[in-house]
Enzyme design. Sequence first.
Site, PDB file in Angstrom:
ATOM      1  CE  LYS A  44      10.994 -70.601 -16.358  1.00 15.67           C
ATOM      2  NZ  LYS A  44      11.984 -70.719 -15.301  1.00 15.67           N
ATOM      3  N   GLY A  85      14.242 -69.793  -8.464  1.00 14.65           N
ATOM      4  CA  GLY A  85      14.361 -68.346  -8.310  1.00 14.65           C
ATOM      5  C   GLY A  85      13.032 -67.644  -8.079  1.00 14.65           C
ATOM      6  CE1 TYR A  86      13.929 -62.471  -6.829  1.00 12.37           C
ATOM      7  CE2 TYR A  86      15.336 -63.033  -8.703  1.00 12.37           C
ATOM      8  CZ  TYR A  86      15.168 -62.434  -7.468  1.00 12.37           C
ATOM      9  OH  TYR A  86      16.230 -61.807  -6.859  1.00 12.37           O
ATOM     10  CG  ASP A  87      10.349 -69.714 -12.346  1.00 15.05           C
ATOM     11  OD1 ASP A  87      10.138 -68.823 -13.189  1.00 15.05           O
ATOM     12  OD2 ASP A  87      11.175 -70.623 -12.522  1.00 15.05           O
ATOM     13  CG  ASN A  94      21.240 -74.029 -14.169  1.00 16.20           C
ATOM     14  OD1 ASN A  94      20.628 -75.063 -14.385  1.00 16.20           O
ATOM     15  ND2 ASN A  94      20.681 -72.959 -13.628  1.00 16.20           N
ATOM     16  N   PRO A  95      22.573 -77.496 -14.787  1.00 22.14           N
ATOM     17  CG  PRO A  95      22.351 -79.293 -13.303  1.00 22.14           C
ATOM     18  CD  PRO A  95      22.710 -77.850 -13.375  1.00 22.14           C
ATOM     19  CB  THR A 124      25.510 -72.656 -17.935  1.00 25.23           C
ATOM     20  OG1 THR A 124      24.708 -72.730 -16.767  1.00 25.23           O
ATOM     21  CG2 THR A 124      25.215 -73.853 -18.807  1.00 25.23           C
ATOM     22  CG  HIS A 133      13.558 -65.388 -19.467  1.00 24.79           C
ATOM     23  ND1 HIS A 133      12.791 -66.400 -18.965  1.00 24.79           N
ATOM     24  CD2 HIS A 133      14.596 -65.244 -18.600  1.00 24.79           C
ATOM     25  CE1 HIS A 133      13.326 -66.844 -17.837  1.00 24.79           C
ATOM     26  NE2 HIS A 133      14.422 -66.165 -17.594  1.00 24.79           N
ATOM     27  CG  ASP A 180      23.647 -61.705 -17.099  1.00 24.95           C
ATOM     28  OD1 ASP A 180      23.979 -62.500 -16.202  1.00 24.95           O
ATOM     29  OD2 ASP A 180      23.377 -60.521 -16.857  1.00 24.95           O
TER      30      ASP A 180
END
Length: 200
Positions: A180, A158-160, A10-11, A8, A185, A74
């Site tokens: 969270k 995102g969709y949060d 993403n930090p 990743t 997930h 993913d």
Amino acid sequence: MKKLIFATGNPGKLKEIRAIMGDMDMEILTMKEAGINVDIVEDGKTFEENAIIKVKTILAALPEGEDALVMADDSGLEVDAMDKAPGVYSARWMGEDTSYRIKNMKIVELLEGVPVEKRTARFVCTIAAGEKGKEILVARGVIEGKIGYEERGENGFGYDPIFYLPDMSRTTAELSPEEKNAISHRGNALRAMKKKLQKK
Ligand code: IMP
């Protein structure tokens, strides 16, 4: 110390991984920190397939003699009233460059008139982990919720803002990062993977 390379850049994800895997006596590195630069073609039809593709691609790019543990995830959103879309296409749905405000408003619009009991949705995360020449382990984590009627909350991504948790009366964008991570997930998948690795 054994290296754990996580696929990743993403930090936010890395912070979560360090918080959960930090006590495993492994040096946790991103691909970039490990000096690996490969293009990954995520053309799987399921979250599992994509996570495994990422691990295999990175394992193949490791230098000779490097026996690091490679891990990848993913994830995506499944909306039941949309036949589980956007699913594995969550990042690409309506175009990679389309803002999440527009994507979220589109989902709310598509669900217009859908009663609350049919607004069920879930975030899914699959994590794959493997070493050269060994079997690949897979773990899955899920969080169930409902699609809200409007965006709420500024946290997360995102969709949060449209992912509503009835038990908490908040969207995941209204939770603190710690709240969270404890139920997400990705957190659930990471904790399941940690258990599998500890059993080995
Ligand atoms: P990836 O696993 O980083 O490729 O994420 C796939 C996509 O799923 C993201 O770009 C988001 O659109 C969506 N997604 C995954 N996890 C979350 C989450 O925790 N909140 C909101 N959107 C998420």
